[in-house]
Design an enzyme around this catalytic site. Structure first.
Site, short mmCIF file in Angstrom:
data_model
loop_
_atom_site.label_atom_id
_atom_site.label_comp_id
_atom_site.label_asym_id
_atom_site.label_seq_id
_atom_site.Cartn_x
_atom_site.Cartn_y
_atom_site.Cartn_z
N LYS A 52 -10.38 -4.39 8.38
CA LYS A 52 -10.45 -2.94 8.18
C LYS A 52 -10.76 -2.26 9.51
O LYS A 52 -11.51 -2.82 10.34
CB LYS A 52 -11.56 -2.70 7.14
CG LYS A 52 -11.73 -1.30 6.63
CD LYS A 52 -12.85 -1.30 5.55
CE LYS A 52 -13.09 0.07 4.95
NZ LYS A 52 -14.13 0.04 3.89
N SER A 127 -12.52 2.28 -0.37
CA SER A 127 -11.91 2.71 0.87
C SER A 127 -11.17 1.60 1.62
O SER A 127 -10.36 1.90 2.50
CB SER A 127 -12.98 3.27 1.80
OG SER A 127 -13.93 2.27 2.13
N SER A 151 -16.17 -0.36 -2.22
CA SER A 151 -14.94 -0.31 -1.42
C SER A 151 -14.26 -1.65 -1.14
O SER A 151 -13.15 -1.66 -0.61
CB SER A 151 -15.21 0.39 -0.09
OG SER A 151 -15.19 1.77 -0.29
N1 GLN Z 1 -16.00 5.48 -3.05
C1 GLN Z 1 -17.35 5.42 -2.61
C2 GLN Z 1 -17.59 6.53 -1.63
O1 GLN Z 1 -16.72 7.30 -1.44
C3 GLN Z 1 -17.65 4.09 -2.01
C4 GLN Z 1 -17.05 3.90 -0.67
C5 GLN Z 1 -17.42 2.61 -0.02
O2 GLN Z 1 -17.85 1.65 -0.68
N2 GLN Z 1 -17.29 2.59 1.28
O3 GLN Z 1 -18.62 6.68 -1.04
#
Ligand code: GLN
Length: 448
Positions: A52, A127, A151
């Protein structure tokens, strides 16, 4: 070369990779061949792994898919990247993500929307959507993601692959661009449970450069944990708060069918309750933005990446660099977090959220007095259409309703495929006590 060819063919449709240097990938593969000619192979010898865009890597740009990091080249590798290199892995490039990992759909990336290989009109989740999409489409056999509130697990579920979020403190966060420091943890996204175990084994371990990396974490036999073929004697908790009205009926049916199969494998299904689950989303969306607002204050136009043109003075440079560099979801988080932390509101929001966080942790501790592992759906829905939730941040925030409680408690979680609804994958989530990734891997291997 096989994977590079697949990337060349499919990446345009998926937008899973945002930085890739094919010559550099092949050079690493050749170096691995040369090593293997002289020595016994290392644990990940020659294995291509995509990462990532949140991991600092010395070779090539690190952007966190944000315009504010335009022009940034990391001066050092993240600790996990060093460990993967030492294990013989070949790094295949950087994958697409929501800007600064804030999102559940990989639509807020400065490099454009990433697509789900099962249906390119749909999102891959987020994400870590680029890593999920790349593994699901076999553009790489494995990838790394990060998980602050889901994520790794949610995109793994929506793309039909396996994703593991280790116990908080198992994997060093040094060199991983910080979102919410008390929640962030890196982990693997793979096509099988055993692959996830192999990659976690290689990337985890104490790092004196990260104060939250735990020095006396119990050692696990990661691969032996994957030898389980039955569930005899395993007590699986089924929390009533994770099987609710409003979730997709097909997702619910798939997960319930999976639990029936676990019973057939010898497990006992125990109905349990995690009573503070209903407060998890609200708690997370106070704590995560608060920590993010502090972490993102470092992007001031001076130290990293982008600076606005011809600033009039220092304040103009700060404000315009940040205004031009951050996207709207990131700004929303900074504003929410700065508000929650400000004097007069701190006790009402941040402190209160930390207290509720403790209650959520206690729910899990009490549940693990009765059961060995907890099983839930990973996501209440399958992959949704690109654009479907972008105008409504609150609906987007609900995408992580089943994943974020365990981040608040610091626990490990794993998502694995458990069926299809209308041609789209469904994920089964396993939650274990802290440091018991072996329990997750055992249950998931037996089910797989
Ligand atoms: N969707 C969650 C957020 O927007 C989790 C994102 C993540 O785990 N980085 O914060």
């Amino acid at each position: 070369q096989l994977y590079l060819d697949r990337i060349a063919t499919h990446n345009e449709a998926l937008n899973a990779f945002v930085h890739l240097d094919a010559d550099h990938v092949l050079a690493q593969a050749q170096a691995s061949d040369a090593y293997r000619a002289k020595h016994a192979p290392r644990p990940l010898e020659g294995l291509p792994i995509a990462v990532k865009d949140i991991f600092c890597t010395q070779d090539g740009p690190t952007r966190c898919c944000s315009n504010i990091l335009d022009g940034f080249n990391a001066p050092y590798d993240a600790h996990v990247i060093t460990r993967l290199k030492e294990a013989g892995a070949v790094l295949v490039g950087k994958t697409n993500m929501d800007e600064f990992a804030m999102g559940s759909s990989t639509e807020t990336s400065a490099f454009g929307v990433c697509r789900n290989p099962w249906d390119v009109s749909r999102i891959p989740g987020g994400s870590s959507g680029g890593s999920a999409s790349a593994v699901a489409a076999a553009l790489t056999p494995a990838a790394l993601g990060t998980d602050t509130g889901g994520s790794i697990r949610q995109p793994a579920a929506l793309c039909g692959i396996t994703g593991l979020k280790p116990t908080y403190g198992r994997v060093s966060r040094r060199g991983i661009i910080a979102f919410a420091s008390s929640l962030d943890q890196a982990g693997p996204m793979t096509r099988s449970v055993r692959d996830a175990a192999m990659v976690t084994a290689a990337m985890s371990g104490h790092d004196s450069g990260d104060a939250t990396s735990v020095s006396d974490a119990p050692e696990l036999d990661w691969l032996a944990a994957c030898d389980k073929t039955d569930m005899k004697g395993l007590r699986i908790g089924k929390p009533k708060e994770y099987f609710v009205d409003g979730m997709d009926a097909g997702v619910r049916a798939s997960v319930e069918a999976a639990l029936k199969q676990c019973e057939a494998l010898g497990a006992e299904i125990v109905d349990i309750s995690l009573p503070h689950t209903e407060y998890a989303v609200a708690t997370y969306y106070v704590i995560a933005p608060s920590e993010a607002s502090a972490n993102l204050s470092r992007y001031d136009g001076v130290r990293f990446g982008r600076r606005c043109d011809e600033p009039e003075d220092l304040l103009d440079m700060y404000t315009r660099s940040r205004d031009e560099g951050f996207g709207s979801e990131v700004k929303r988080r900074i504003l929410t977090g700065a508000f929650a932390l400000s004097s007069g509101y701190y006790d009402a929001y941040y402190l209160k959220a930390q207290q509720v966080r403790t209650l959520i942790q206690q729910d899990f501790l009490q549940a693990f007095e009765q059961v060995d592992v907890i099983a839930t759906p990973t996501s209440p829905v399958t992959a949704f259409a690109v654009g479907e939730k972008t105008d409504d941040p609150l609906t987007m925030y609900l995408a992580d309703i089943f994943t974020l409680a365990l981040n608040l408690a610091g626990l490990p979680g794993l998502s694995q495929p458990c069926g299809m609804v209308d041609g789209l994958p469904v994920g089964l989530q396993w939650i274990a006590p802290a440091w018991r990734e072996d329990v997750l891997l055992g249950a998931a291997s037996a089910y797989e």
